[in-house]
Design a protein around this motif. Sequence first.
Motif, PDB file in Angstrom:
ATOM      1  N   GLY A  15       0.831  -1.194   0.000  1.00  0.00           N
ATOM      2  CA  GLY A  15       0.000   0.000   0.000  1.00  0.00           C
ATOM      3  C   GLY A  15       0.868   1.248   0.000  1.00  0.00           C
ATOM      4  O   GLY A  15       1.990   1.239   0.524  1.00  0.00           O
ATOM      5  N   VAL A  16       0.347   2.318  -0.589  1.00  0.00           N
ATOM      6  CA  VAL A  16       1.056   3.598  -0.638  1.00  0.00           C
ATOM      7  C   VAL A  16       0.125   4.679  -0.110  1.00  0.00           C
ATOM      8  O   VAL A  16      -1.031   4.769  -0.533  1.00  0.00           O
ATOM      9  N   GLN A  17       0.638   5.471   0.819  1.00  0.00           N
ATOM     10  CA  GLN A  17      -0.117   6.586   1.383  1.00  0.00           C
ATOM     11  C   GLN A  17       0.759   7.835   1.413  1.00  0.00           C
ATOM     12  O   GLN A  17       1.980   7.735   1.499  1.00  0.00           O
ATOM     13  N   ILE A  32      -3.216   6.323  -1.578  1.00  0.00           N
ATOM     14  CA  ILE A  32      -3.013   6.415  -3.022  1.00  0.00           C
ATOM     15  C   ILE A  32      -3.469   5.135  -3.709  1.00  0.00           C
ATOM     16  O   ILE A  32      -4.086   5.165  -4.756  1.00  0.00           O
ATOM     17  N   GLY A  33      -3.171   3.990  -3.112  1.00  0.00           N
ATOM     18  CA  GLY A  33      -3.596   2.722  -3.695  1.00  0.00           C
ATOM     19  C   GLY A  33      -2.747   1.572  -3.212  1.00  0.00           C
ATOM     20  O   GLY A  33      -1.880   1.727  -2.362  1.00  0.00           O
ATOM     21  N   SER A  34      -2.999   0.391  -3.790  1.00  0.00           N
ATOM     22  CA  SER A  34      -2.246  -0.819  -3.457  1.00  0.00           C
ATOM     23  C   SER A  34      -1.729  -1.431  -4.744  1.00  0.00           C
ATOM     24  O   SER A  34      -2.387  -1.365  -5.784  1.00  0.00           O
ATOM     25  N   ALA A  35      -0.550  -2.048  -4.672  1.00  0.00           N
ATOM     26  CA  ALA A  35       0.075  -2.618  -5.861  1.00  0.00           C
ATOM     27  C   ALA A  35       0.505  -4.055  -5.606  1.00  0.00           C
ATOM     28  O   ALA A  35       0.949  -4.404  -4.522  1.00  0.00           O
ATOM     29  N   ASP A  36       0.367  -4.881  -6.669  1.00  0.00           N
ATOM     30  CA  ASP A  36       0.796  -6.271  -6.607  1.00  0.00           C
ATOM     31  C   ASP A  36       2.076  -6.517  -7.392  1.00  0.00           C
ATOM     32  O   ASP A  36       2.638  -7.593  -7.323  1.00  0.00           O
ATOM     33  N   LYS A  39       5.935  -2.648 -11.151  1.00  0.00           N
ATOM     34  CA  LYS A  39       5.508  -1.613 -12.101  1.00  0.00           C
ATOM     35  C   LYS A  39       4.347  -0.806 -11.522  1.00  0.00           C
ATOM     36  O   LYS A  39       4.342   0.433 -11.582  1.00  0.00           O
ATOM     37  N   ALA A  40       3.369  -1.473 -10.945  1.00  0.00           N
ATOM     38  CA  ALA A  40       2.221  -0.793 -10.348  1.00  0.00           C
ATOM     39  C   ALA A  40       2.655   0.040  -9.142  1.00  0.00           C
ATOM     40  O   ALA A  40       2.165   1.157  -8.933  1.00  0.00           O
ATOM     41  N   LEU A  41       3.603  -0.481  -8.350  1.00  0.00           N
ATOM     42  CA  LEU A  41       4.109   0.244  -7.196  1.00  0.00           C
ATOM     43  C   LEU A  41       4.803   1.534  -7.632  1.00  0.00           C
ATOM     44  O   LEU A  41       4.593   2.594  -7.034  1.00  0.00           O
ATOM     45  N   ASN A  42       5.598   1.464  -8.686  1.00  0.00           N
ATOM     46  CA  ASN A  42       6.276   2.655  -9.198  1.00  0.00           C
ATOM     47  C   ASN A  42       5.283   3.712  -9.666  1.00  0.00           C
ATOM     48  O   ASN A  42       5.493   4.909  -9.467  1.00  0.00           O
ATOM     49  N   LYS A  43       4.171   3.279 -10.276  1.00  0.00           N
ATOM     50  CA  LYS A  43       3.135   4.228 -10.705  1.00  0.00           C
ATOM     51  C   LYS A  43       2.498   4.916  -9.505  1.00  0.00           C
ATOM     52  O   LYS A  43       2.236   6.124  -9.526  1.00  0.00           O
TER      53      LYS A  43
END
Length: 69
Positions: A15-17, A32-36, A39-43
């Motif tokens: 998760g990113v906050q 901001i969201g969660s990434a699996d 690439k998604a984490l970098n976005k």
Amino acid sequence: MAYIRKFKTTSGSIGVQVCYKEGNHVVRTIHIGSADSEKALNKLIKKARELLDKDKGAPLFNLKKFDKH
């Protein structure tokens, strides 16, 4: 002060906050969201940085409300 927080969710994603801190207390958190994937984490981190950069241009105090014009 504002900073980007990354954390592991219960589902195993990252998760990113964006957290805003005053003194030793977090006073505001924007998820901001969660990434699996990496690439998604970098976005998500890019999106969080854009939010922080947008806030840097804001004045410390809004004095326009005191104008009598």
